[in-house]
Enzyme design. Structure first.
Site: not given
Length: 143
Positions: A66, A99-100
């Site tokens: 977006c 990491h996430n």
């Protein structure tokens, strides 16, 4: 071969169309959840179907766009099975995956060049989740 989910609002439409060309050039499959033009629209109308498809494992990973990236990222992250990461550089994309274990890459359509978007997408798609110490952190995210 996995199918990548795509979603955007009007401010992300042009970049999403570029992403489709990039994925086509790499022989990668995708499912486009819209929008399908640059006419003004609301990002949640496209974020929710993309997030639901990620949760149902119909597509993986996702790419969402977006204007600034925040609105669609906030909406995507309302879904328990989604970890959407707003990235505008390859290094941030690598960390979001490593990491996430991010499963949706979010990019700011009004603030990223096609060249940087290409590097960011390639990094996101190529980086595996590291596991290890990061697992316990991710397990603490859901409410």
């Amino acid at each position: 071969m996995r199918t990548i989910g795509l979603g955007c609002d009007h401010a992300g439409y042009e970049l999403k169309e570029f992403v489709k060309q990039l994925l086509d050039s790499k022989g990668m499959r995708y499912k486009d959840f819209g929008t399908y033009s640059s006419d003004s629209c609301d990002y949640p109308d496209f974020a929710h179907p993309l997030a639901e498809a990620i949760e149902k494992e119909e597509v993986y990973p996702g790419i969402a766009i977006c204007g600034a990236g925040n609105g669609i990222a906030i909406t995507l992250n309302k879904h328990q099975g989604v970890r959407a990461a707003l990235c505008w550089q390859a290094e941030i994309a690598e960390l979001s995956r490593g990491h996430n274990d991010a499963n949706i890459l979010v990019m700011p359509g009004r603030f990223i060049s096609q060249e940087e978007a290409t590097r960011t997408i390639e990094a996101f798609l190529a980086t595996p989740f590291e596991g290890g110490r990061h697992v316990q952190r991710i397990e603490k995210i859901p409410l």
